[in-house]
Design a protein around this motif. Structure first.
Motif, PDB file in Angstrom:
ATOM      1  N   UNK A 624      -2.714   3.173   4.481  1.00  0.00           N
ATOM      2  CA  UNK A 624      -3.855   2.972   2.760  1.00  0.00           C
ATOM      3  C   UNK A 624      -4.888   3.182   3.214  1.00  0.00           C
ATOM      4  N   UNK A 625      -5.359   3.120   4.389  1.00  0.00           N
ATOM      5  CA  UNK A 625      -6.568   3.189   4.434  1.00  0.00           C
ATOM      6  C   UNK A 625      -6.877   4.635   4.483  1.00  0.00           C
ATOM      7  N   UNK A 626      -5.789   5.935   5.343  1.00  0.00           N
ATOM      8  CA  UNK A 626      -6.120   6.746   5.287  1.00  0.00           C
ATOM      9  C   UNK A 626      -5.290   7.720   3.976  1.00  0.00           C
ATOM     10  N   UNK A 627      -5.179   7.066   2.851  1.00  0.00           N
ATOM     11  CA  UNK A 627      -4.830   7.408   0.924  1.00  0.00           C
ATOM     12  C   UNK A 627      -3.455   8.090   1.115  1.00  0.00           C
ATOM     13  N   UNK A 628      -2.509   7.313   1.949  1.00  0.00           N
ATOM     14  CA  UNK A 628      -1.451   7.676   2.070  1.00  0.00           C
ATOM     15  C   UNK A 628      -0.242   6.067   1.403  1.00  0.00           C
ATOM     16  N   UNK A 629      -0.663   5.907  -0.130  1.00  0.00           N
ATOM     17  CA  UNK A 629       0.097   4.786  -0.350  1.00  0.00           C
ATOM     18  C   UNK A 629       1.700   5.320  -0.288  1.00  0.00           C
ATOM     19  N   UNK A 630       1.853   6.758  -0.904  1.00  0.00           N
ATOM     20  CA  UNK A 630       3.389   5.528  -0.570  1.00  0.00           C
ATOM     21  C   UNK A 630       4.017   5.497   0.267  1.00  0.00           C
ATOM     22  N   UNK A 631       3.428   6.104   1.751  1.00  0.00           N
ATOM     23  CA  UNK A 631       3.943   5.200   2.811  1.00  0.00           C
ATOM     24  C   UNK A 631       3.491   4.215   3.483  1.00  0.00           C
ATOM     25  N   UNK A 633       3.114   1.891   1.258  1.00  0.00           N
ATOM     26  CA  UNK A 633       4.083   0.294   0.529  1.00  0.00           C
ATOM     27  C   UNK A 633       5.492   0.692   0.271  1.00  0.00           C
ATOM     28  N   UNK A 634       6.566   2.032   1.053  1.00  0.00           N
ATOM     29  CA  UNK A 634       7.364   2.263   1.890  1.00  0.00           C
ATOM     30  C   UNK A 634       7.258   1.513   2.933  1.00  0.00           C
ATOM     31  N   UNK A 635       6.568   1.219   3.939  1.00  0.00           N
ATOM     32  CA  UNK A 635       6.500   0.635   5.061  1.00  0.00           C
ATOM     33  C   UNK A 635       6.229  -1.444   4.616  1.00  0.00           C
ATOM     34  N   UNK A 636       5.319  -1.397   3.578  1.00  0.00           N
ATOM     35  CA  UNK A 636       4.917  -2.980   3.342  1.00  0.00           C
ATOM     36  C   UNK A 636       6.527  -3.830   2.796  1.00  0.00           C
ATOM     37  N   UNK A 637       7.138  -2.150   1.924  1.00  0.00           N
ATOM     38  CA  UNK A 637       8.871  -3.143   1.196  1.00  0.00           C
ATOM     39  C   UNK A 637       9.397  -3.275   2.400  1.00  0.00           C
ATOM     40  N   UNK A 638       9.388  -2.598   3.709  1.00  0.00           N
ATOM     41  CA  UNK A 638      10.278  -2.772   4.941  1.00  0.00           C
ATOM     42  C   UNK A 638      10.200  -4.308   5.188  1.00  0.00           C
ATOM     43  N   UNK A 639       8.664  -4.855   5.325  1.00  0.00           N
ATOM     44  CA  UNK A 639       8.210  -6.060   5.972  1.00  0.00           C
ATOM     45  C   UNK A 639       8.848  -7.145   5.165  1.00  0.00           C
ATOM     46  N   UNK A 640       8.736  -6.641   3.482  1.00  0.00           N
ATOM     47  CA  UNK A 640       9.223  -7.846   2.915  1.00  0.00           C
ATOM     48  C   UNK A 640      10.954  -7.756   2.791  1.00  0.00           C
ATOM     49  N   UNK A 641      11.414  -6.785   3.320  1.00  0.00           N
ATOM     50  CA  UNK A 641      13.106  -6.718   3.176  1.00  0.00           C
ATOM     51  C   UNK A 641      13.808  -7.472   4.038  1.00  0.00           C
ATOM     52  N   UNK A 642      13.012  -7.879   5.060  1.00  0.00           N
ATOM     53  CA  UNK A 642      12.616  -8.667   6.559  1.00  0.00           C
ATOM     54  C   UNK A 642      13.282 -10.044   6.075  1.00  0.00           C
ATOM     55  N   UNK A 694     -22.781 -10.959   2.650  1.00  0.00           N
ATOM     56  CA  UNK A 694     -23.863  -9.645   1.778  1.00  0.00           C
ATOM     57  C   UNK A 694     -23.455  -9.943   0.946  1.00  0.00           C
ATOM     58  N   UNK A 695     -22.742 -10.913   0.561  1.00  0.00           N
ATOM     59  CA  UNK A 695     -22.813 -11.079  -1.846  1.00  0.00           C
ATOM     60  C   UNK A 695     -21.890 -10.260  -2.381  1.00  0.00           C
ATOM     61  N   UNK A 696     -21.031  -9.680  -1.171  1.00  0.00           N
ATOM     62  CA  UNK A 696     -20.165  -8.986  -2.367  1.00  0.00           C
ATOM     63  C   UNK A 696     -18.121  -8.879  -2.463  1.00  0.00           C
ATOM     64  N   UNK A 697     -17.988  -8.531  -2.771  1.00  0.00           N
ATOM     65  CA  UNK A 697     -16.302  -8.119  -3.124  1.00  0.00           C
ATOM     66  C   UNK A 697     -16.050  -6.951  -3.668  1.00  0.00           C
ATOM     67  N   UNK A 698     -15.051  -6.563  -2.528  1.00  0.00           N
ATOM     68  CA  UNK A 698     -15.076  -5.087  -3.011  1.00  0.00           C
ATOM     69  C   UNK A 698     -13.545  -4.932  -3.514  1.00  0.00           C
ATOM     70  N   UNK A 699     -12.514  -4.304  -4.002  1.00  0.00           N
ATOM     71  CA  UNK A 699     -11.978  -3.999  -4.863  1.00  0.00           C
ATOM     72  C   UNK A 699     -11.597  -3.082  -5.140  1.00  0.00           C
ATOM     73  N   UNK A 700     -10.607  -2.382  -4.273  1.00  0.00           N
ATOM     74  CA  UNK A 700     -10.280  -0.889  -4.068  1.00  0.00           C
ATOM     75  C   UNK A 700      -8.847  -0.563  -4.125  1.00  0.00           C
ATOM     76  N   UNK A 701      -7.711  -0.938  -5.440  1.00  0.00           N
ATOM     77  CA  UNK A 701      -6.308  -1.349  -5.443  1.00  0.00           C
ATOM     78  C   UNK A 701      -6.312   0.287  -5.782  1.00  0.00           C
ATOM     79  N   UNK A 702      -4.418   0.186  -4.709  1.00  0.00           N
ATOM     80  CA  UNK A 702      -3.681   1.543  -4.679  1.00  0.00           C
ATOM     81  C   UNK A 702      -2.427   1.048  -5.247  1.00  0.00           C
ATOM     82  N   UNK A 703      -2.082   1.257  -6.706  1.00  0.00           N
ATOM     83  CA  UNK A 703      -0.421   0.527  -6.930  1.00  0.00           C
ATOM     84  C   UNK A 703       0.072   1.192  -7.031  1.00  0.00           C
ATOM     85  N   UNK A 704       0.977   1.186  -6.295  1.00  0.00           N
ATOM     86  CA  UNK A 704       2.406   2.445  -6.424  1.00  0.00           C
ATOM     87  C   UNK A 704       3.076   2.774  -8.093  1.00  0.00           C
TER      88      UNK A 704
END
Length: 884
Positions: A624-631, A633-642, A694-704
């Motif tokens: 996600x940090x280096x802009x491959x949300x497809x990979x 999300x695959x990895x996140x889903x593998x933790x979910x399936x566990x 710092x008085x901020x909140x960042x929102x940088x979504x990468x929806x599947x």
């Protein structure tokens, strides 16, 4: 979206004894009163499976077992018993029927498991829960039968301290007055009771002995004198159905005099309705106060809810040591005395605090971190692990395990920095500042003066505990990354702690402030991390710096730690993410610790090739940090399936490296596997990062690409809570952020990631000021909108569509090897999409590519594949016209 409530329209009647200590011959509806058992929208249901895991967890007690029944029970720091099993005696059979042969279904509720045993003549439901704040476990039996039956409850006594402590001199006897077995030892400093007021008979044991044979109590359900049993060949006559609810069996124990434990046992028996309601209410409070999501994937949503419940169960209260976060639970089996990783690990608590904070459970994160202050070594080092029996033995003096890891202390610093960043709780940071300062000083004492990096050779273990991968390591990249990130947090906290009144000034002769020292060290260590681990020929980062200036070049998942914090420059970070996404490292069930291409690879070795959900979490965040949300999300889903593999709602510790199967030795409920579900969801997929100082909140979504909508409740930022609503179409993204609790003013930095090749036509916030100019990267398009976040902020982004890629879904059955495709890279080459993919060699697979239209090109993966995974690589180019 309204908050989900735990009680629902579904309720079962639970009946409990009016006079729980009365010597009744058998449970009878006239001697019972009803109590409602809650059912919930988050309950998990399934068939009872062999080799599975269930647990019921309180702050002071724990029951662990199988979906087939069979439990071991702990009351910290004591293992009370194991092999607690039910058997059923009916007039139809001479021998009792083991309950495990009749287990048909299991329901996992937030309060504990419910196991259903079914026979043609009866159904028994066993509800198990651990009292929230009592050292006791309660089992409740509901019986529906066509003839009287007898329930046999058996167990083997332990009454033993957790490893490596020991008691000795244990014995068991039956107390007819209490209708309970008494588990005790010669000094009477520890005791336990196991019983039921409806016991009709029980075994007795020789005095001053713990036999190998199980202890057994019997409960008769129904009166055979009133319901005659026909002899074989005779007509059945009139049968009376039996419906008995809530037959209680209570297990209580403590390091306390016998009379005190008897009082606990009696109190629990008398207050089962209140204790059950308290346990349900505690779970509901966790759900109500935690981040939740509503996506197109209901199982994903449930995994987030269960992550909140699981992580709350990591808090254990030990009468000798206090209340802190443990690492995980697993059965010790037979005469073992290690409850999985059910003792206090400083590194696990620190890692898990990030996921706990992502859910908004800030108090839990704070208390879990602060627990280790009182056990900090005088030189500042934070304990790696503390056994549950540490208060009864010379744990820190006589055993080598307490301080043998180097990474625990910098991760503890990092975790405090993250807590402060998310909450701006300066009061707590000031209270624990002396301990934080000591921990920082200890870390500095292990630093290489040239590189600024911590040395494993001085501080202790990091990424690897056993195996050849760790031989000769001076600095591994995991320890180095954690240290660099901790330095950033340390500098920021020190700046506030060292802030002087406006009139004061620094004397010229004073040494540099701690803030300056931390920033200078951070700059040097970061430069070393970026340069010394980089392998230009391989286009990736090495695992470790070795003695004599050598480098261990193996491809491992550990560089993902640095990548998850965004510590590398964009170009190298994307190249490293491409290497991390390879099939030799990434399986269908998560990321291996070591590539299958290494000569050291062993798919069953703890550190040299197995798959850890927590390592998978770092790998997902890196993508996600280096802009491959497809990979990612695959990895996140593998933790979910566990959470559906070994036990429903529980995430196991470690998997085999070549087959989708948890290791036999894996702890079944490991919290650093669970914690990365919210960590990756919040920091990666949502890109939600509060920075309250710092008085901020960042929102940088990468929806599947699979999701066209997403609703988030209770997104946390200090005391504030927000709802986030996302709607997405081919040419428009709409996002609404609404404050639902708290009053703190913040600035929202909205930085969505749009598809590669998209062209923004209009980007507006609810307020009249427009968003900034779009910025293209090698893998996507982003822009930044900064608006005051008062009650609500709304964004509408209209754009010409860019390229989006959807890989085909794949079944991931237990015991199977990897078959999913891997997306390593995607780039634009003169408005043509270039994809770098890996898949099973010799296979052909369609993928979806869409822009203004969509196509389903067939991807052919050439022979031969690599020798271990059987994957090969290919490049695919697709051109779709932009919107007219």
């Amino acid at each position: 979206m309204p908050a989900r409530t735990l009680p629902s329209r579904l309720a079962l009647g639970l009946l409990l004894p009016l006079a729980p200590l009365a010597a009744q011959a058998a449970p009878d509806s006239t001697a019972l009163r009803p109590v409602e058992i809650s059912r919930s929208a988050v309950d998990l249901h399934g068939p009872a499976r062999p080799g599975s895991y269930v647990s019921a967890v309180g702050r002071r007690s724990l029951a662990m077992g199988s979906e087939l029944g069979g439990f071991e029970v702990w009351a910290w720091p004591l293992k009370l018993l194991h092999n607690f099993e039910l058997r059923f005696q009916t007039p139809l059979f001479q021998e009792p029927i083991p309950a495990r042969t009749l287990a048909r279904a299991v329901t996992i509720t937030p309060a504990g498991p419910v196991i259903t045993y079914t026979h043609p003549a009866f159904t028994v439901r066993q509800t198990v829960f651990a009292a929230r704040n009592e050292p006791a476990v309660v089992m409740l039996l509901d019986v529906d039968a066509v003839r009287p039956i007898e329930i046999l409850a058996e167990f083997v006594s332990d009454l033993e301290l957790a490893w490596p402590g020991a008691i000795g001199g244990q014995y068991v006897f039956w107390d007819q007055g209490e209708k309970a077995f008494v588990l005790s030892e010669s000094q009477r400093k520890a005791s336990a009771l196991v019983g039921s007021p409806f016991t009709t008979s029980a075994t007795n044991q020789p005095a001053h002995d713990v036999p190998d044979a199980p202890n057994q109590l019997r409960i008769a359900v129904g009166d055979p004198t009133r319901t005659p049993m026909p002899r074989p060949g005779e007509p059945a006559g009139r049968l009376t159905s039996l419906h008995v609810r809530g037959i209680p069996i209570v297990i209580a124990g403590a390091l306390a005099p016998r009379d005190t434990v008897k009082a606990i046992y009696r109190r629990v028996l008398a207050e089962i309705p209140r204790l059950y309601a308290e346990r349900v209410a505690a779970a509901q409070a966790v759900l109500d106060g935690s981040l939740s999501v509503e996506s197109p994937d209901p199982r994903f949503d449930l995994a987030v809810r269960w992550a909140a419940l699981n992580l709350d169960e990591a808090m254990v209260c030990n009468p000798d040591l206090g209340c802190g976060l443990v690492a995980g639970y697993g059965q010790s089996e037979s005469r073992g005395a290690r409850p999985g990783f059910g003792w206090f690990f400083g590194g696990d608590a620190s890692i898990n605090s990030l996921g706990i904070g992502a859910l908004g459970q800030y108090d839990l994160a704070r208390d879990g971190l602060e627990f280790f202050v009182k056990y900090q070594r005088p030189d500042g080092k934070i304990p790696h692990e503390i056994s549950q029996s540490a208060g009864r033995i010379r744990w820190f003096e006589d055993f080598p395990y307490a301080f043998y890891h180097a990474d625990t202390t910098p991760y503890w610093l990092l975790a405090w920095g993250d807590y402060w960043k998310a909450t701006s709780d300066t009061t707590t940071i000031r209270r624990v500042w002396p301990a934080i300062r000591k921990a920082f000083d200890w870390c500095r004492g292990t630093v290489d003066s040239t590189t600024g990096l911590m040395l494993n050779s001085k501080g202790g273990l990091g990424a690897v505990e056993v195996g050849d991968l760790g031989v000769g390591v001076e600095s591994d990249i995991y320890l180095s990354a954690v240290w660099v990130e901790a330095l950033d947090r340390m500098a920021r906290m020190a700046e506030v702690m060292e802030r002087k009144p406006a009139r004061s000034s620094r004397r010229a002769a004073e040494p540099p402030s701690l803030t300056v020292q931390a920033r200078q060290l951070h700059a040097r260590a970061l430069a070393s991390l970026r340069e010394r681990f980089w392998l230009p020929a391989e286009q990736m980062y090495a695992f470790a710096l070795l003695e004599r200036g050598e480098v261990r070049p193996e491809l491992t998942a550990w560089p993902a730690t640095a990548m998850s914090f965004g510590l590398f420059e964009a170009e190298r970070g994307m190249l490293a993410a491409q290497a991390q996404a390879r099939a030799s490292l990434t399986t269908d069930w998560g990321a291996r610790s070591l590539s299958s291409g290494s000569r050291l690879f062993d798919p069953l070795h703890y550190n040299n090739g197995t798959v850890w959900p927590f390592v998978t979490g770092f790998a997902a965040l890196a993508q996600y940090r280096y802009r491959n949300p497809t990979s990612g999300f695959q990895l996140l889903q593998s933790i979910v399936r566990s959470g559906w593999d070994r036990g429903l709602g529980r995430n196991p510790e470690v998997y085999a490296g070549l087959m989708h199967e948890p290791l036999e030795t894996a702890v079944a409920q490991q919290f650093f596997g669970t914690s990365f579900i919210p960590t990756v969801l919040v920091r990666g997929l949502l890109g939600w990062e509060p920075d309250l100082p710092a008085g901020t909140v960042r929102l940088a979504p990468q929806l599947p690409i699979e999701w066209d909508r997403l609703a988030v409740q209770n997104a946390p930022a200090g005391e504030n809570r927000y709802s986030l609503q996302f709607r997405r179409g081919p040419t428009r993204l709409e996002v609404t952020v609404r404050r639902t609790a708290g009053t703190r003013p913040l600035t929202l930095e909205f930085a969505p990631r749009l598809p590669l090749g998209a062209v923004v036509r209009r980007a507006t916030a609810m307020r009249p000021e427009p968003c900034g100019a779009p910025e293209a990267t090698a893998r996507d398009l982003t822009l930044l909108c900064r608006v005051p976040l008062d009650d609500e902020a709304r964004f509408i982004i209209d754009y010409d569509p860019g390229y989006e890629v959807l890989l085909p879904p794949a079944e991931v059955p237990r015991g199977a090897p990897s078959r999913q495709l891997r997306l390593l890279d995607q780039r634009l080459v003169q408005d043509t999409l270039a994809l770098l993919l890996e898949g099973p060699a010799g296979s052909t697979s369609p993928i979806l590519v869409r822009r203004s239209g969509s196509v389903h090109p067939l991807v052919v993966f050439p022979e031969p594949g690599d020798s271990v995974d059987g994957y090969s690589r290919t490049e695919l180019r697709v051109h779709l016209p932009a919107a007219p």
